[in-house]
Scaffold this motif. Structure first.
Motif, PDB file in Angstrom:
ATOM      1  N   SER A   1       0.799  -1.287  -0.079  1.00  0.00           N
ATOM      2  CA  SER A   1      -0.017   0.039   0.018  1.00  0.00           C
ATOM      3  C   SER A   1       0.856   1.250  -0.050  1.00  0.00           C
ATOM      4  O   SER A   1       1.987   1.336   0.404  1.00  0.00           O
ATOM      5  N   LEU A   2       0.249   2.145  -0.623  1.00  0.00           N
ATOM      6  CA  LEU A   2       0.735   4.092  -0.294  1.00  0.00           C
ATOM      7  C   LEU A   2      -0.403   4.460  -0.021  1.00  0.00           C
ATOM      8  O   LEU A   2      -1.559   4.371  -0.347  1.00  0.00           O
ATOM      9  N   ASN A   3      -0.271   5.300   1.149  1.00  0.00           N
ATOM     10  CA  ASN A   3      -1.262   6.066   1.589  1.00  0.00           C
ATOM     11  C   ASN A   3      -0.824   7.420   1.830  1.00  0.00           C
ATOM     12  O   ASN A   3       0.571   7.829   2.094  1.00  0.00           O
ATOM     13  N   LEU A   4      -1.623   8.723   1.608  1.00  0.00           N
ATOM     14  CA  LEU A   4      -1.212   9.863   2.063  1.00  0.00           C
ATOM     15  C   LEU A   4      -1.910   9.988   3.589  1.00  0.00           C
ATOM     16  O   LEU A   4      -3.007   9.742   3.843  1.00  0.00           O
ATOM     17  N   ASP A   5      -0.856  10.089   4.573  1.00  0.00           N
ATOM     18  CA  ASP A   5      -1.449  10.145   5.934  1.00  0.00           C
ATOM     19  C   ASP A   5      -1.707  11.912   6.249  1.00  0.00           C
ATOM     20  O   ASP A   5      -0.938  12.739   5.930  1.00  0.00           O
ATOM     21  N   LEU A   6      -3.082  11.906   6.899  1.00  0.00           N
ATOM     22  CA  LEU A   6      -3.244  13.342   7.256  1.00  0.00           C
ATOM     23  C   LEU A   6      -3.354  13.344   8.803  1.00  0.00           C
ATOM     24  O   LEU A   6      -4.161  12.492   9.395  1.00  0.00           O
ATOM     25  N   VAL A   7      -2.594  14.027   9.357  1.00  0.00           N
ATOM     26  CA  VAL A   7      -2.454  13.786  10.929  1.00  0.00           C
ATOM     27  C   VAL A   7      -3.055  15.345  11.432  1.00  0.00           C
ATOM     28  O   VAL A   7      -2.487  16.368  10.993  1.00  0.00           O
ATOM     29  N   ALA A   8      -3.653  15.435  12.402  1.00  0.00           N
ATOM     30  CA  ALA A   8      -4.438  16.559  13.161  1.00  0.00           C
ATOM     31  C   ALA A   8      -4.376  16.270  14.429  1.00  0.00           C
ATOM     32  O   ALA A   8      -4.850  15.166  15.176  1.00  0.00           O
TER      33      ALA A   8
ATOM     34  N   ILE B   1      -7.294   6.093  14.277  1.00  0.00           N
ATOM     35  CA  ILE B   1      -6.914   5.951  12.657  1.00  0.00           C
ATOM     36  C   ILE B   1      -8.093   5.588  11.796  1.00  0.00           C
ATOM     37  O   ILE B   1      -8.752   4.650  12.080  1.00  0.00           O
ATOM     38  N   ILE B   2      -8.452   6.358  10.897  1.00  0.00           N
ATOM     39  CA  ILE B   2      -9.200   5.808   9.795  1.00  0.00           C
ATOM     40  C   ILE B   2      -8.323   5.432   8.343  1.00  0.00           C
ATOM     41  O   ILE B   2      -7.975   6.515   8.144  1.00  0.00           O
ATOM     42  N   VAL B   3      -8.591   4.357   7.958  1.00  0.00           N
ATOM     43  CA  VAL B   3      -7.865   4.061   6.689  1.00  0.00           C
ATOM     44  C   VAL B   3      -8.774   3.713   5.475  1.00  0.00           C
ATOM     45  O   VAL B   3      -9.659   3.256   5.775  1.00  0.00           O
ATOM     46  N   SER B   4      -8.488   4.870   4.497  1.00  0.00           N
ATOM     47  CA  SER B   4      -9.686   4.584   3.171  1.00  0.00           C
ATOM     48  C   SER B   4      -8.791   4.159   2.284  1.00  0.00           C
ATOM     49  O   SER B   4      -7.894   4.718   1.675  1.00  0.00           O
ATOM     50  N   PRO B   5      -8.660   2.756   1.864  1.00  0.00           N
ATOM     51  CA  PRO B   5      -7.598   2.135   1.091  1.00  0.00           C
ATOM     52  C   PRO B   5      -7.783   2.611  -0.331  1.00  0.00           C
ATOM     53  O   PRO B   5      -6.547   2.500  -0.935  1.00  0.00           O
TER      54      PRO B   5
ATOM     55  N   LEU C   1       5.522  -8.575   1.730  1.00  0.00           N
ATOM     56  CA  LEU C   1       4.138  -8.705   1.752  1.00  0.00           C
ATOM     57  C   LEU C   1       3.419  -8.032   3.234  1.00  0.00           C
ATOM     58  O   LEU C   1       3.896  -8.390   4.032  1.00  0.00           O
ATOM     59  N   GLN C   2       2.438  -7.345   3.026  1.00  0.00           N
ATOM     60  CA  GLN C   2       1.574  -7.001   4.174  1.00  0.00           C
ATOM     61  C   GLN C   2       0.167  -7.015   3.975  1.00  0.00           C
ATOM     62  O   GLN C   2      -0.233  -7.513   2.761  1.00  0.00           O
ATOM     63  N   GLN C   3      -0.852  -6.788   4.870  1.00  0.00           N
ATOM     64  CA  GLN C   3      -2.292  -6.936   4.879  1.00  0.00           C
ATOM     65  C   GLN C   3      -2.920  -5.662   4.416  1.00  0.00           C
ATOM     66  O   GLN C   3      -4.159  -5.289   4.710  1.00  0.00           O
ATOM     67  N   GLU C   4      -2.220  -4.667   4.042  1.00  0.00           N
ATOM     68  CA  GLU C   4      -3.051  -3.411   3.343  1.00  0.00           C
ATOM     69  C   GLU C   4      -3.691  -3.655   2.048  1.00  0.00           C
ATOM     70  O   GLU C   4      -4.006  -2.368   1.312  1.00  0.00           O
ATOM     71  N   VAL C   5      -3.407  -4.545   1.409  1.00  0.00           N
ATOM     72  CA  VAL C   5      -3.715  -4.814  -0.228  1.00  0.00           C
ATOM     73  C   VAL C   5      -4.607  -5.914  -0.146  1.00  0.00           C
ATOM     74  O   VAL C   5      -4.385  -6.762   0.726  1.00  0.00           O
TER      75      VAL C   5
END
Ligand code: ADP
Length: 302
Positions: free
Chosen positions: A7-14, A105-109, A135-139
């Motif tokens: 996976s690749l995510n844009l992390d939005l942190v507040a 954390i909310i992940v929107s894949p 391998l990981q479990q975000e795909v």
């Protein structure tokens, strides 16, 4: 070389004064945007540590997708098998941090959830030639199973995030869970002591080796009937985000260079310990020279 499928995510942190309950709106601080996603973090970790890394993944046809692709590319990761999915947003993680430092954390894949068996088949040459495939479990499981089937070298599987009932592909050689992920795989309570972790890891079938990461308690290595506890390096952690990702990327590099599992775990523990002394995810990841210096300082040589 090392092939990372993930996976690749844009992390939005507040920052938030407290976490909202259902129906509540809270006013948070300014948003910070960081490149993230377990796949991307592990690929960058491996590249920073001197690995030749190819990535198999998906982003959306949007600004975030272009930025996430660039973030891994500038670290030297080969992005030729990073595909663009029209009409689907790039994965994002929305992270709220309370003053106590607790995250929700909310992940929107998004595009990560579109990675397919066909995508892995398109990258078959890369997977076949890789010394280590990570391998990981975000795909989707479908992509992981296809990648494991096509992989020519060692298959390293990080079952993160924990998904109850997830079944790693049968071709996995080395499983790398943390305590929570181990509990999800073994179907037990989260093990606490090294003895409990050893017992839970022994219940996992299939992989030739299991490396359980234990945060500040180090790591436990099980190979066949033998097991060994590798203590954590003494550091003052500032931010443990991506410590597990750093550990997996480093383990892949060391194994690809032909080190034994035990040597590789020690090296990965050093790289991960260093990463906890700095803030952020990809920004905290250690470089090869720093790991060598750190090991020398700690009397562990190269
Ligand atoms: P995850 O981030 O996936 O939960 P862990 O917290 O188990 O993973 O961390 C991965 C590895 O990072 C550990 O096995 C250890 O080697 C290193 N590490 C994590 N936290 C610390 C710490 N406080 N001190 C030293 N090393 C640490």
């Amino acid at each position: 070389m090392i092939s990372v499928v993930g996976s690749l995510n844009l992390d939005l942190v507040a920052g938030v004064p407290h976490h909202p309950v259902p129906g509540e709106t809270v006013l948070g601080g300014d948003i910070a945007e960081h490149p993230g996603g377990k796949g991307a973090n592990q690929a960058v970790a491996a590249a920073r540590l001197g690995g030749r890394v190819g990535f198999v993944g998906r982003v959306g046809d949007d600004e975030a997708g272009r930025a996430m692709t660039e973030a891994v590319r500038v670290q030297g990761v080969d992005t030729r098998h990073l595909a663009v999915t029209p009409g689907v947003p790039t994965g994002r993680a929305m992270i709220a941090v309370s003053p106590e430092g607790e995250n929700t954390i909310i992940v929107s894949p998004g595009a990560n959830s579109r990675l397919s068996e066909a995508d892995c088949e398109s990258a078959a040459d890369q997977l076949r030639n890789a010394g280590v495939t990570v391998l990981q479990q975000e795909v989707p499981d479908e992509a992981n199973h296809a990648a494991a089937r096509l992989a020519g070298g060692t298959v390293l599987y990080n079952p993160a995030p924990a998904v109850a009932g997830a079944v790693p592909p049968p071709q996995v050689d080395i499983l790398v869970p943390n305590r929570t992920e181990l509990a999800a795989l073994a179907g037990c309570e989260v093990p606490r002591t090294v003895e409990e972790v050893t017992a839970a890891a022994r219940r996992l079938r299939g992989a030739a080796a299991v490396v359980v990461t234990l945060g500040g308690d180090g790591a436990l290595v099980l190979e066949g009937s033998a097991h060994r506890h590798v203590p954590a390096f003494p550091v003052r952690p500032v931010d443990t985000t991506a410590a597990g990702d750093c550990f997996c990327g480093a383990l892949a590099v060391a194994l690809d260079e032909g080190r034994t599992l035990e040597q590789a775990v020690l090296w990965a523990a050093a790289a991960a310990a260093l990463s906890t002394t700095r803030a952020g995810a990809q920004s905290s990841l250690a470089r090869r020279g720093e790991v060598a210096q750190f090991l020398e300082q700690h009397g562990a040589g190269r």
